[in-house]
Design an enzyme around this catalytic site. Structure first.
Site, short mmCIF file in Angstrom:
data_model
loop_
_atom_site.label_atom_id
_atom_site.label_comp_id
_atom_site.label_asym_id
_atom_site.label_seq_id
_atom_site.Cartn_x
_atom_site.Cartn_y
_atom_site.Cartn_z
N HIS A 133 -3.02 -3.36 -5.84
CA HIS A 133 -3.18 -3.08 -4.35
C HIS A 133 -4.58 -3.44 -4.09
O HIS A 133 -5.68 -2.40 -4.56
CB HIS A 133 -2.88 -1.41 -4.23
CG HIS A 133 -3.35 -1.08 -2.79
ND1 HIS A 133 -3.54 0.26 -2.30
CD2 HIS A 133 -3.05 -1.71 -1.54
CE1 HIS A 133 -3.69 0.21 -1.17
NE2 HIS A 133 -3.63 -0.81 -0.72
N ASN B 20 -4.41 6.33 -1.14
CA ASN B 20 -3.84 6.48 0.27
C ASN B 20 -3.23 7.87 0.13
O ASN B 20 -3.03 8.57 1.39
CB ASN B 20 -2.71 5.52 0.69
CG ASN B 20 -3.22 4.30 1.07
OD1 ASN B 20 -4.40 4.44 1.93
ND2 ASN B 20 -2.42 3.32 1.24
N SER C 48 0.82 -1.16 -0.12
CA SER C 48 0.01 -0.09 0.04
C SER C 48 0.73 1.35 -0.08
O SER C 48 0.35 2.44 -0.33
CB SER C 48 -0.93 0.06 1.34
OG SER C 48 -0.09 -0.32 2.52
N GLU D 87 -6.06 -1.02 -7.30
CA GLU D 87 -5.24 -0.05 -7.75
C GLU D 87 -4.28 -0.92 -8.61
O GLU D 87 -3.65 -1.87 -8.05
CB GLU D 87 -4.64 0.93 -6.83
CG GLU D 87 -5.59 1.74 -6.21
CD GLU D 87 -4.64 2.64 -5.08
OE1 GLU D 87 -5.07 4.02 -5.00
OE2 GLU D 87 -4.11 2.38 -4.05
#
Ligand code: CAA
Length: 284
Positions: free
Chosen positions: A140, A190, A119, A152
């Site tokens: 991800h 993120n 991540s 992702e």
């Protein structure tokens, strides 16, 4: 190239979820853990998650057995030699991940694509540890993997277009919505989520409102399934701290710096749901 034979390294929270959704999509999956005990833990996590769907009448018991039948377990990376795609979901530690990829690169056939579920670490740095940067990509997934619809797909400057297309097709095949991001700290989600979650800790630390009211504000004002302090606990406060450190190192922007309260809580062993105590008490 279609990814049909899937390998997953690591069968913890994320790895077992990836194994589950791939097997559910009809793919043959080989899952790796380092000890028999961890293999058993991974297997029972998958059984439990599928069992939940059976109890709710969303999956038949026969389908559950068929899904479990498509999953094989191993404790030896050599057994991934023939995989089309190997997704790494081991602990979020650069050295451990690099060691895993060096071995996979050595044992896998040249066509095998390698993917990391990291991540926060650099996909480019992981890819550079192998002799196949063109066949290296980020995939991800989000927690809980069986529920969250996003993957992702993270490309580096070296990733082959064909591998990107195959990775997107794989994400769709396992029932997810792929989004494509360049390899930059935190990718898409993120990069946006971490400053928001840290801000919630800062306003709580500064006494703006109670934790319940901060969470209710975002749940009932913005329709989020969890408030930000609940979500910090859900992700894990140690994980949040770790991701923040990496993003701050990359961007040197205060919004990525882990708040002092987060650091103190991690130091105290209050890591969120997994330890029974974070911003909230889960011990009961
Ligand atoms: N495994 C399998 N299924 C699960 C599950 C799990 N661990 N947890 C929940 N579910 C399923 C339930 O079976 C239920 O399914 P149905 O609707 O088909 O019946 C559904 O999810 C809803 O579950 P519940 O009713 O038990 O609980 P809930 O409504 O409170 O939802 C939640 C739980 C799905 C976790 C929800 O609160 C949520 O979406 N929270 C936000 C999670 C989130 O933001 N995740 C991303 C974190 S960030 C990240 O992962 C990236 C990173 O790098 C840090």
């Amino acid at each position: 190239m279609e990814f049909n034979k899937i390998g997953v390294v690591g069968c913890g929270q994320m790895g077992s979820g990836i194994v589950e959704v791939a097997a559910k999509a009809g793919l043959e999956v080989l899952a790796m853990e380092i000890t028999d005990e961890l293999i058993e833990k991974g297997r029972s996590r998958i059984e439990k998650s599928l069992g939940r769907a059976v109890d709710k009448g969303k999956l038949s018991a026969e389908d559950k057995d068929a899904i479990m039948g498509r999953i094989k377990f191993t404790s030896n990376l050599d057994n991934f030699a023939d995989s089309d795609l190997v997704v790494e979901a081991v602990t979020e530690d650069l050295k451990t991940k690099l060691e895993t990829f060096v071995t996979l690169d050595r044992v896998c056939k040249p066509e095998t694509a390698l993917a990391s579920n990291t991540s926060s670490l650099s996909i480019t740095e992981l890819a550079a540890g192998t002799n196949r940067p063109g066949r290296f990509i980020g995939l991800h997934f989000f927690n809980p993997v069986p529920v969250m619809k996003l993957v992702e797909v993270v490309k580096t400057v070296a990733t082959d277009e064909e591998v990107i297309a195959s990775a997107r097709a794989f994400a769709e095949k396992v029932g997810k919505v792929p989004v494509l991001a360049k390899d930059g700290g935190g990718f898409i989600v993120n990069r946006l989520l971490v400053p928001y979650l840290f801000d919630a800790i800062l306003v709580y630390q500064n006494g703006l409102a109670t934790k319940e009211d901060i969470d209710n504000g975002m749940k009932f004002g913005c329709g989020h399934p969890m408030g930000p302090l609940e979500l910090n606990d859900f992700i894990g406060l140690d994980t949040m701290y770790y991701i923040g450190e990496i993003l701050f190192e990359e961007f040197k922007e205060p919004r990525f710096a882990p708040p002092p309260l987060l650091k103190r809580m991690v130091q105290a062993g209050y890591l969120g749901r997994k330890t029974g105590r974070g911003f909230y008490d889960y011990s009961k």
